[in-house]
Design an enzyme around this catalytic site. Structure first.
Site, PDB file in Angstrom:
ATOM      1  CB  SER A  97      -0.965  -0.035   1.189  1.00 41.18           C
ATOM      2  OG  SER A  97      -1.989   0.911   1.038  1.00 41.18           O
ATOM      3  CG  ASP A 138      -7.150  -2.229  -3.315  1.00 41.77           C
ATOM      4  OD1 ASP A 138      -7.808  -1.445  -2.621  1.00 41.77           O
ATOM      5  OD2 ASP A 138      -5.971  -2.531  -3.085  1.00 41.77           O
ATOM      6  CG  HIS A 183      -6.251  -2.075   0.377  1.00 41.24           C
ATOM      7  ND1 HIS A 183      -5.454  -1.601  -0.634  1.00 41.24           N
ATOM      8  CD2 HIS A 183      -5.662  -1.693   1.541  1.00 41.24           C
ATOM      9  CE1 HIS A 183      -4.425  -0.940  -0.117  1.00 41.24           C
ATOM     10  NE2 HIS A 183      -4.529  -0.982   1.201  1.00 41.24           N
TER      11      HIS A 183
END
Length: 726
Positions: A577, A665, A697
């Site tokens: 991320s 996501d 995600h």
């Protein structure tokens, strides 16, 4: 397959067509060849992603036996049939259990023996629990779905109804339902497209839930009365400012319903007496730009008896926060910060992070010297309260200690403890005596011995002279430290995150053992932008100072090489991320430092995302990264580090790169790593993309699927490090 074969064209990656589009802001024009991959519903885009996936799997075919071995090791070390330690609420003890062969937990409860039953039973795996009632079997709910996630779970105070919300796509939009626990049947009440965090009001007749706007931001709080149509639901709060996320909850005392909203730098809380769920919420402390605060209801002994108070943790003129005690504002009023009593003053060496209150004690959460800590205060029978907290510690240099307050009436508290070498452990702490009793330690099957491993803290020196902490863990018999430093460089996996003031504290991982046992050293670079060293540490790695995060990571890598822990051909960078942005930017800065880069759901096309306020989360993220749409200086800063824009025309000298992502996501869209990998491949870098077409995600759902994903990534890491035959 060797890098030479990849780069020479033998079984080359799918060619991503170049379809140039120009993006011009603040006088700068960037030609984006791969923005067309954003068209998620275009069959050509889907076909291309599937082709990239297929090519990646072909490149990894030789690792299939190793992946199976790694999966089997994780599975073999995990007690598949297991139970959590029960927690009491009302007349029931609640827990979750897992069953061998099943992907998801089962949520259950058993009745409390009476009002004084505050010690949880020792539940034995595989042994039926007397009086057990299954509330929700996630395996049953997940049948027929490739993805499944639970977003809300709550039970009415009288224990008769269960609220639950599920997501079967990975897009974090949940369907809310209510189940009659006596019959096992769902009520007609169904609400689609909710955000996580729905709950019952204490009356058991009203449900409060959240919905998302088009940017995937929780922005409305709704009230639903059971037995009424959804069309009658009432919006009780709406936040139009796109920077703010909204949440709804219930105080631990169950006296107040709470609405909390916050941007990255400002927050606000609202209260409503819980026995009046149709009433009007009132603000606690009107928002002030740059002021963050959180609110906990407490009942403190006073001169004339128990007093309702609000414990407010805030950073107004207190960079690392202070704790104050204030009367509960009357309807129509709000807290007067000047009149609040400071009970834990600001200390620049201590970052206060949270407070929890019960009828008998108060727990303070904070961090000092890059280590998370908790302390407890037993409330006296009569006032005044002397605010002397007792720190809870296990006396080890690298540890994570967290105290859970539990329910309001609970006379003791649970203390969680772990380290890089100590499995998750849960203790029952007697607040009055200080005595601790181990309730459960995470089982690690196969003869795990913590004494076979070691952990250590080192410090790198950043570009500006700042000392940056690094945590390391390794298997003792694979690293020779006879003279205090490694006798020879070791394969090393360096993880980093560095954003949102998020701290990466010491934690135990069963999956990591497979790397350590093969001689890999695992390290965490606690770079600026995270929260390990307080609010100033965070501020020094965000907005205009964001580049510091990346140079800190490079400095940590170079320190580990210079100190003899590893070598450039034995070092893999790892981040997910915002940490994917970190490793993507670091490889652009110092490609020669790494043998490989593992980037999970990486935020590598950050500038494109922050320029488009119609995308999910963009406006809410401007406080973290800056607003490049309206500010040319922010644009220039992000343009200088955003990994996608800064891939060189010739990246053939780059290390091997694996990017993983998920098609659904909603936080970091799949298109970011897809574009990044396309550009890397076109520039000659040995890069590949693995995409889950039915996930969000957090990746795939289900524990076995998650283990398979870990095995895939770790096999790739071992291959890069030359350990695939171990």
């Amino acid at each position: 397959m060797s890098d030479a074969l990849i780069s020479s064209g033998a079984d080359a990656p799918p060619v991503t067509p170049r379809r140039p589009t120009e993006r011009t802001f603040h006088g700068d024009t960037f030609v984006d060849d791969y923005e067309w991959l954003r068209a998620k519903d275009d069959p050509e885009v889907v076909a291309h992603l599937e082709a990239q996936n297929a090519w990646t799997l072909r490149q990894q075919e030789h690792l299939a036996p190793l992946r199976q071995t790694l999966f089997d090791e994780i599975k073999g070390r995990t007690q598949e049939t297991d139970l959590s330690v029960p927690s009491r609420d009302g007349d029931w003890w609640y827990y979750a259990r897992t069953v061998e062969g099943k992907q998801y937990p089962i949520h259950a409860r058993y009745p409390a023996a009476g009002p004084d039953d505050w010690t949880p039973r020792v539940l034995e795996p595989g042994v039926p629990v007397p009086g057990e009632q299954v509330l929700l079997d996630q395996n049953v709910e997940a049948e027929g779905h490739d993805f499944f996630a639970l977003g809300s779970l709550d039970v009415t105070d009288d224990g008769t109804l269960l609220l639950y919300a599920t997501d079967t796509a990975g897009d974090e939009r949940y369907t809310l339902r209510v189940r009659d626990l006596a019959t096992g049947e769902d009520l007609p009440d169904v609400v689609e497209q909710t955000a996580p965090g729905a709950l019952f009001a204490p009356d058991g007749e009203h449900v409060f839930y959240l919905t998302l706007d088009e940017a995937w931001r929780p922005w409305r709080v709704w009230r639903h009365r059971l037995g009424t149509p959804g069309s009658d639901d009432v919006v009780v709060f709406e936040e139009p400012d796109e920077r703010y996320w909204v949440g709804v909850g219930l105080s631990r005392s169950k006296k107040y319903l709470q609405i909390e909203l916050g941007s990255k730098v400002t927050s606000e809380s609202w209260l409503l007496e819980a026995d009046d769920p149709t009433g009007e919420f009132r603000v606690v402390w009107p928002r002030r730009e740059g002021v963050e605060y959180s609110v906990e209801h407490a009942v403190l002994p006073g001169a004339s008896g128990p007093e309702d108070r609000l414990l407010i943790l805030h950073n107004h003129d207190a960079l690392d926060f202070e704790l104050v005690s204030s009367p509960v504002p009357a309807p129509g009023g709000s807290v007067d910060p000047a009149a609040a009593e400071v009970v834990v003053p600001h200390d620049p060496a201590v970052r206060l992070e949270g407070v929890g209150a019960s009828a008998r004690y108060i727990v303070l959460h904070y961090r000092r010297a890059a280590i998370s800590r908790s302390a407890v205060l037993q409330l006296p029978a009569s006032g005044p309260v002397t605010w002397d907290f007792e720190e809870l510690s296990f006396g080890r240099p690298l540890e994570s200690v967290g105290a859970g307050v539990g329910t309001w009436e609970q006379p003791n508290l649970k203390v969680g403890y772990t380290s890089f070498v100590t499995p998750q452990s849960l203790y029952l702490h007697d607040v009055a005596s200080g005595e601790r009793t181990l309730l459960k330690q995470q089982p690690v099957l196969g003869g795990y011995d913590a004494d076979d491993y070691d952990q250590r803290r080192e410090w790198a020196t950043a570009e500006d002279g700042t000392r940056v902490p690094i945590s390391l863990v390794w298997r003792k018999d694979t690293v020779d430290l006879t003279d205090g430093s490694p006798a020879a460089p070791r394969p090393l996996l360096l993880y980093g995150y560095g954003a949102y003031e998020h701290s990466i504290d010491p934690y135990f991982s069963i999956g990591r053992l497979s790397l350590l046992d093969r001689g890999v050293v695992f390290a965490i670079a606690h770079v600026r932008g995270g929260g390990e060293m307080g609010r100033a540490w965070y501020d020094a790695g965000k907005l205009a100072a964001k580049r510091t995060t990346f140079t800190d990571f490079v400095a940590c890598g170079r320190h580990l090489v210079d100190a003899g822990w590893t070598a450039a051909d034995r070092l893999v960078a790892d981040g997910g991320s915002a940490g994917g942005l970190l490793v993507g930017a670091a490889v652009n800065l110092a490609p020669e430092l790494f043998a490989g880069v593992l980037a999970g759901v990486p935020f590598v096309d950050a500038l494109t995302s922050m320029l488009d306020p119609s995308l999910p989360l963009t406006v809410t993220e401007w406080d973290e990264w800056g607003d490049p749409l309206h500010d040319p200086d922010v644009y220039a800063t992000m343009r200088s580090y955003s990994p996608y824009e800064n891939v060189p025309d010739d990246a053939s000298h780059y290390p091997r790169i694996l990017a993983t992502t998920s098609f659904n996501d909603t936080r970091v869209l799949y298109v970011e790593p897809a574009k990044w990998v396309a550009r890397l491949q076109a520039a000659g870098a040995p890069a590949m993309l693995k995409i889950e077409m039915s996930a969000g995600h957090g990746g795939v759902s289900g524990r076995y699927a998650a283990w398979e994903q870990i095995a895939f990534e770790h096999a790739w890491v071992l291959d890069v490090l030359g350990l695939a035959d171990r």
